[in-house]
Write an enzyme that holds these catalytic residues in place. Structure first.
Site, mmCIF file in Angstrom:
data_model
loop_
_atom_site.group_PDB
_atom_site.id
_atom_site.type_symbol
_atom_site.label_atom_id
_atom_site.label_comp_id
_atom_site.label_asym_id
_atom_site.label_seq_id
_atom_site.Cartn_x
_atom_site.Cartn_y
_atom_site.Cartn_z
ATOM 1 N N PRO A 87 0.815 -1.228 0.000
ATOM 2 C CA PRO A 87 0.000 0.000 0.000
ATOM 3 C C PRO A 87 0.846 1.275 0.000
ATOM 4 O O PRO A 87 0.359 2.344 -0.317
ATOM 5 C CB PRO A 87 -0.802 -0.121 1.292
ATOM 6 C CG PRO A 87 -0.803 -1.564 1.623
ATOM 7 C CD PRO A 87 0.538 -2.070 1.154
ATOM 8 N N GLU A 115 1.695 -8.207 8.431
ATOM 9 C CA GLU A 115 1.859 -6.753 8.590
ATOM 10 C C GLU A 115 2.740 -6.171 7.500
ATOM 11 O O GLU A 115 2.831 -4.958 7.331
ATOM 12 C CB GLU A 115 2.451 -6.434 9.982
ATOM 13 C CG GLU A 115 1.534 -6.831 11.139
ATOM 14 C CD GLU A 115 0.083 -6.412 10.863
ATOM 15 O OE1 GLU A 115 -0.791 -7.292 10.837
ATOM 16 O OE2 GLU A 115 -0.120 -5.198 10.607
ATOM 17 N N ARG A 152 -1.266 -8.355 -20.884
ATOM 18 C CA ARG A 152 -2.267 -7.866 -21.848
ATOM 19 C C ARG A 152 -1.636 -6.942 -22.888
ATOM 20 O O ARG A 152 -2.068 -6.884 -24.034
ATOM 21 C CB ARG A 152 -3.381 -7.122 -21.103
ATOM 22 C CG ARG A 152 -4.441 -6.555 -22.013
ATOM 23 C CD ARG A 152 -5.553 -5.867 -21.211
ATOM 24 N NE ARG A 152 -6.419 -5.109 -22.087
ATOM 25 C CZ ARG A 152 -6.138 -3.890 -22.523
ATOM 26 N NH1 ARG A 152 -5.020 -3.298 -22.122
ATOM 27 N NH2 ARG A 152 -6.956 -3.232 -23.339
ATOM 28 N N ASP A 167 -8.692 1.234 -25.971
ATOM 29 C CA ASP A 167 -9.322 0.985 -24.685
ATOM 30 C C ASP A 167 -9.251 2.166 -23.733
ATOM 31 O O ASP A 167 -8.573 3.140 -23.983
ATOM 32 C CB ASP A 167 -8.642 -0.219 -24.013
ATOM 33 C CG ASP A 167 -9.727 -1.233 -23.667
ATOM 34 O OD1 ASP A 167 -9.480 -2.417 -23.745
ATOM 35 O OD2 ASP A 167 -10.840 -0.766 -23.354
HETATM 36 C C1 4FV Z 1 -1.487 -3.986 -1.252
HETATM 37 C C2 4FV Z 1 -2.142 -2.955 -1.955
HETATM 38 C C3 4FV Z 1 -1.902 -4.550 0.036
HETATM 39 C C4 4FV Z 1 -0.789 -5.147 3.011
HETATM 40 C C5 4FV Z 1 -0.160 -6.053 4.008
HETATM 41 C C6 4FV Z 1 -0.639 -7.342 2.048
HETATM 42 C C7 4FV Z 1 -1.322 -6.015 1.921
HETATM 43 C C8 4FV Z 1 0.129 -7.333 3.322
HETATM 44 N N1 4FV Z 1 -0.412 -4.358 -1.960
HETATM 45 N N2 4FV Z 1 -1.441 -2.757 -3.106
HETATM 46 N N3 4FV Z 1 -3.254 -2.284 -1.630
HETATM 47 N N4 4FV Z 1 -1.037 -5.418 0.627
HETATM 48 O O1 4FV Z 1 -2.978 -4.230 0.541
HETATM 49 O O2 4FV Z 1 -0.408 -3.591 -3.081
HETATM 50 O O3 4FV Z 1 1.480 -7.291 3.006
#
Ligand code: 4FV
Length: 232
Positions: A87, A115, A152, A167
């Site tokens: 994230p 985590e 793709r 697209d």
């Molecule tokens: C995520 C996202 C995501 C967070 C903790 C998996 C999770 C665990 N990865 N974009 N949104 N990852 O939520 O890429 O590592």
């Protein structure tokens, strides 16, 4: 292109990589996807891949050693990108997919869990990518999203490459509405212009619909589109 996925759950990718266009593309050798499990690189008898967080707190953290060993077991096919899905990464969009599909021979995707991964993994990561501002239980879904979007765009995946460039987002606008038979369904008629055979009028109608949809649903994209048009 070679895509190496560092994942604790290789089976997660089985079916999605066999189905539909992706399955056909991989069978045709448009790209190769390798699944590497860090647990196979653990040295302790319990094959630990995670541990408790320093500084306390809930949850577990993925250990650095198995991930480093897994990545370092791979051949290096430059130009290559080592991507951590998290994230905290730059948000994935069509521009980034196009950049990855055209500029790299090898993508190494590290799937987080729990985590997250030990911060020292950043030393082997060249790019961090997020699929959106939300939290999932695994990095496999983001990895699969990136794999699908990149494959793709590779030559040989979609029948007519034109359909890629026609697209959504390719021209910075949302897509125009699509219709197929029957001409009338529950009293709902297909716009006559689309059955007119007048391709100039059809193109004009479709562009107008793209502008309307983008203005209504994504004014942020419309602002960028207008700006780009002014600077062009
Ligand atoms: C995520 C996202 C995501 C967070 C903790 C998996 C999770 C665990 N990865 N974009 N949104 N990852 O939520 O890429 O590592």
């Amino acid at each position: 292109m070679q895509i190496d996925v560092i994942t604790l759950f290789p089976s997660f990718f089985q079916t999605p990589l066999e189905c539909g266009l992706m399955g056909k593309a991989l069978n045709k050798g448009v790209a190769t996807v390798n699944l590497i499990n860090p647990r196979d690189f653990t040295t302790d008898k319990h094959h630990h891949v995670d541990d408790i967080p320093y500084g306390g707190g809930v949850g577990m953290v993925l250990k650095p050693e198995p991930i480093f060993a897994a990545v370092e077991s791979l051949p290096i096919l430059p130009p290559r990108e080592v991507i951590l899905l998290s994230p905290q990464g730059q948000t994935l969009n069509q521009n980034l997919l196009r950049e990855l599909a055209t500029n790299y021979q090898q993508l190494v995707l590290i799937c987080g869990h729990y985590e997250g991964v030990d911060e020292r993994v950043q030393h082997i990561v060249t790019r961090e990518v997020s699929i959106g501002d939300f939290v999932l239980t695994c990095g496999e879904i983001p990895a699969l999203t990136l794999i699908n979007g990149v494959i793709r765009l590779l030559p040989g995946t979609v029948g007519k490459v034109e359909s890629i460039y026609a697209d959504s987002f390719e021209d910075g606008l949302l897509d125009y509405p699509h219709y197929t038979r029957p001409p009338v369904f529950r009293g709902l008629e297909v716009p006559p212009v689309l059955r007119s055979g007048n391709h100039k009028e059809i193109a004009k109608w479709r562009y107008q619909k793209q502008l309307e949809a983008t203005e209504k649903k994504r004014p942020d994209l419309m602002a960028i589109y207008k700006q780009n048009k002014e600077t062009k």
